[in-house]
Design a protein around this motif. Structure first.
Motif, PDB file in Angstrom:
ATOM      1  N   PHE A 144      -3.737  -2.023  -0.826  1.00  0.00           N
ATOM      2  CA  PHE A 144      -3.462  -2.899   0.312  1.00  0.00           C
ATOM      3  C   PHE A 144      -3.080  -4.298  -0.158  1.00  0.00           C
ATOM      4  CE2 PHE A 144      -6.700  -0.323   3.000  1.00  0.00           C
ATOM      5  CZ  PHE A 144      -5.738   0.639   3.254  1.00  0.00           C
ATOM      6  N   GLY A 145      -3.692  -4.749  -1.247  1.00  0.00           N
ATOM      7  CA  GLY A 145      -3.397  -6.076  -1.785  1.00  0.00           C
ATOM      8  C   GLY A 145      -2.368  -6.051  -2.888  1.00  0.00           C
ATOM      9  N   ASN A 146      -1.715  -4.909  -3.069  1.00  0.00           N
ATOM     10  CA  ASN A 146      -0.687  -4.742  -4.104  1.00  0.00           C
ATOM     11  C   ASN A 146      -1.204  -5.099  -5.498  1.00  0.00           C
ATOM     12  OD1 ASN A 146       1.700  -3.803  -2.569  1.00  0.00           O
ATOM     13  ND2 ASN A 146       1.346  -5.712  -1.447  1.00  0.00           N
ATOM     14  N   GLU A 147      -2.424  -4.619  -5.768  1.00  0.00           N
ATOM     15  CA  GLU A 147      -3.019  -4.789  -7.084  1.00  0.00           C
ATOM     16  C   GLU A 147      -2.760  -3.583  -7.980  1.00  0.00           C
ATOM     17  OE1 GLU A 147      -7.071  -6.789  -6.791  1.00  0.00           O
ATOM     18  OE2 GLU A 147      -6.717  -6.251  -4.691  1.00  0.00           O
ATOM     19  N   LEU A 148      -2.078  -2.581  -7.439  1.00  0.00           N
ATOM     20  CA  LEU A 148      -1.718  -1.374  -8.181  1.00  0.00           C
ATOM     21  C   LEU A 148      -0.229  -1.125  -8.029  1.00  0.00           C
ATOM     22  CD1 LEU A 148      -4.627   0.877  -6.876  1.00  0.00           C
ATOM     23  CD2 LEU A 148      -4.553  -0.307  -9.080  1.00  0.00           C
ATOM     24  N   ASP A 149       0.359  -0.453  -9.008  1.00  0.00           N
ATOM     25  CA  ASP A 149       1.798  -0.194  -8.972  1.00  0.00           C
ATOM     26  C   ASP A 149       2.140   1.202  -8.469  1.00  0.00           C
ATOM     27  OD1 ASP A 149       2.921  -2.705 -10.339  1.00  0.00           O
ATOM     28  OD2 ASP A 149       1.344  -2.069 -11.709  1.00  0.00           O
ATOM     29  N   VAL A 150       1.243   2.144  -8.654  1.00  0.00           N
ATOM     30  CA  VAL A 150       1.406   3.524  -8.202  1.00  0.00           C
ATOM     31  C   VAL A 150       0.034   4.042  -7.798  1.00  0.00           C
ATOM     32  CG1 VAL A 150       2.173   5.854  -8.806  1.00  0.00           C
ATOM     33  CG2 VAL A 150       3.257   3.883  -9.903  1.00  0.00           C
ATOM     34  N   VAL A 151      -0.021   4.855  -6.742  1.00  0.00           N
ATOM     35  CA  VAL A 151      -1.293   5.451  -6.328  1.00  0.00           C
ATOM     36  C   VAL A 151      -1.087   6.943  -6.098  1.00  0.00           C
ATOM     37  CG1 VAL A 151      -3.061   5.557  -4.535  1.00  0.00           C
ATOM     38  CG2 VAL A 151      -2.173   3.342  -5.278  1.00  0.00           C
ATOM     39  N   ALA A 152      -1.989   7.747  -6.668  1.00  0.00           N
ATOM     40  CA  ALA A 152      -2.018   9.182  -6.410  1.00  0.00           C
ATOM     41  C   ALA A 152      -3.459   9.560  -6.120  1.00  0.00           C
ATOM     42  CB  ALA A 152      -1.493   9.966  -7.607  1.00  0.00           C
ATOM     43  N   VAL A 153      -3.702  10.191  -4.980  1.00  0.00           N
ATOM     44  CA  VAL A 153      -5.062  10.576  -4.611  1.00  0.00           C
ATOM     45  C   VAL A 153      -5.112  12.076  -4.343  1.00  0.00           C
ATOM     46  CG1 VAL A 153      -5.644   8.306  -3.701  1.00  0.00           C
ATOM     47  CG2 VAL A 153      -4.732  10.043  -2.156  1.00  0.00           C
ATOM     48  N   ALA A 170       2.055  -0.878   6.232  1.00  0.00           N
ATOM     49  CA  ALA A 170       2.364  -2.276   6.539  1.00  0.00           C
ATOM     50  C   ALA A 170       2.232  -3.196   5.332  1.00  0.00           C
ATOM     51  CB  ALA A 170       1.445  -2.771   7.660  1.00  0.00           C
ATOM     52  N   GLN A 171       1.315  -2.883   4.404  1.00  0.00           N
ATOM     53  CA  GLN A 171       0.971  -3.852   3.371  1.00  0.00           C
ATOM     54  C   GLN A 171       1.291  -3.445   1.942  1.00  0.00           C
ATOM     55  OE1 GLN A 171      -2.931  -5.566   5.850  1.00  0.00           O
ATOM     56  NE2 GLN A 171      -3.031  -5.289   3.647  1.00  0.00           N
ATOM     57  N   SER A 172       1.250  -2.177   1.644  1.00  0.00           N
ATOM     58  CA  SER A 172       1.365  -1.773   0.240  1.00  0.00           C
ATOM     59  C   SER A 172       2.814  -1.548  -0.175  1.00  0.00           C
ATOM     60  CB  SER A 172       0.568  -0.495  -0.021  1.00  0.00           C
ATOM     61  OG  SER A 172       0.648  -0.143  -1.389  1.00  0.00           O
ATOM     62  N   LYS A 173       3.044  -1.775  -1.450  1.00  0.00           N
ATOM     63  CA  LYS A 173       4.348  -1.489  -2.055  1.00  0.00           C
ATOM     64  C   LYS A 173       4.232  -0.422  -3.145  1.00  0.00           C
ATOM     65  CE  LYS A 173       5.980  -6.214  -1.219  1.00  0.00           C
ATOM     66  NZ  LYS A 173       6.445  -7.492  -1.843  1.00  0.00           N
ATOM     67  N   ALA A 174       3.058   0.203  -3.241  1.00  0.00           N
ATOM     68  CA  ALA A 174       2.824   1.193  -4.290  1.00  0.00           C
ATOM     69  C   ALA A 174       3.207   2.588  -3.802  1.00  0.00           C
ATOM     70  CB  ALA A 174       1.356   1.184  -4.704  1.00  0.00           C
ATOM     71  N   PRO A 175       4.124   3.287  -4.488  1.00  0.00           N
ATOM     72  CA  PRO A 175       4.420   4.682  -4.133  1.00  0.00           C
ATOM     73  C   PRO A 175       3.129   5.492  -4.062  1.00  0.00           C
ATOM     74  CG  PRO A 175       5.935   3.913  -5.814  1.00  0.00           C
ATOM     75  CD  PRO A 175       4.889   2.839  -5.661  1.00  0.00           C
TER      76      PRO A 175
END
Length: 247
Positions: A144-153, A170-175
């Motif tokens: 949410f705070g764009n502290e990560l570049d990619v997220v996989a869960v 609305a907030q993240s830019k991480a794929p």
């Protein structure tokens, strides 16, 4: 905020972890490093399920990612107080709701930020987070705070649906990759459909993929029977991480 019985069930895997457990960013951390050359500015941040570093499955899986060419950093999210791995034994009972009350997601995010700061100090510029079950919650919070570049869960727990999906949009830019499955009280089929509705069809510009593993149960990507579709799910997750990390 709650977990389900599947969060503390599954199969313990056999093998000898090859990584190193050390203090990193003020946190006990399992680090798996590729044996050959690898990009020093990129790291996979492994956010565990409730069993943490103590469960061999998590460390063996971190080793597998390292064998695919990326350094893996897996912090102890629970300050030495994970759910005991013996809780997986038949007939065992564990009050995981009482345990959950001792581990605030907000406190865990603060802990992870210390690790992220240490990674930055070491020259890491891109972090791909993988969150399993419980670990999906802090992965979303940091995204949410764009502290990560990619997220996989995989089989995410503790998410608020649809609020967290809308916030991610609305907030993240991480794929984002979500590995979902057939039987999952934490991320059931209606939540899976809502994720596709909110993030799919090109609505989330950075990139969104959801896989669905028919016949699998919550926890399959870490604690599933290794003769099941476990490795296929890990492979799908690894492919997205690799593609994004090399971008």
């Amino acid at each position: 905020m709650s977990l389900c019985s599947h969060c503390v069930s599954g199969v313990r895997h056999e093998g000898t972890p090859e990584g190193l457990t050390t203090q990193f960013g003020g946190v006990e951390t399992y680090i798996a490093t590729p044996t050959g050359d690898y990009p020093k500015d990129k790291v996979v941040l492994f956010l565990t399920d409730v069993f943490g570093l103590a469960l061999e499955n998590n460390r063996l899986l971190a080793d597998d990612f390292a064998k695919n060419g990326f350094k893996v950093v897996m912090p102890d999210l629970f300050g030495g107080d994970p759910i005991p791995k013996d809780a997986l034994n038949p007939g065992q009972t564990f009050d995981f709701m009482e345990w959950l009350g001792r581990h605030s997601p907000a406190d865990i995010v603060v802990l992870i930020r210390g690790v992220l700061a240490a990674l930055k100090a070491d020259g890491v510029t891109k972090v791909a987070a993988i969150g399993f079950c419980f670990g999906a919650r802090p992965a979303f919070d940091l995204a949410f705070g764009n502290e990560l570049d990619v997220v996989a869960v995989s089989h995410p727990s503790l998410l608020q649906i649809p609020a967290d999906l809308e916030k991610y949009l609305a907030q993240s830019k991480a794929p984002l990759l979500i590995n979902s499955c057939e039987t999952d009280p934490q991320f059931p089929k209606d939540a899976q459909a809502k994720a596709d509705e909110i993030l799919g069809g090109g609505k989330f510009a950075p990139g969104y993929v959801r896989t669905y593993w028919d016949g699998c149960t919550h926890g399959f990507a870490v604690r599933g029977d290794i003769v099941s579709r476990y490795y296929a799910a890990v492979g799908a997750q690894g492919m997205l991480l690799t593609a994004c990390a090399r971008a």
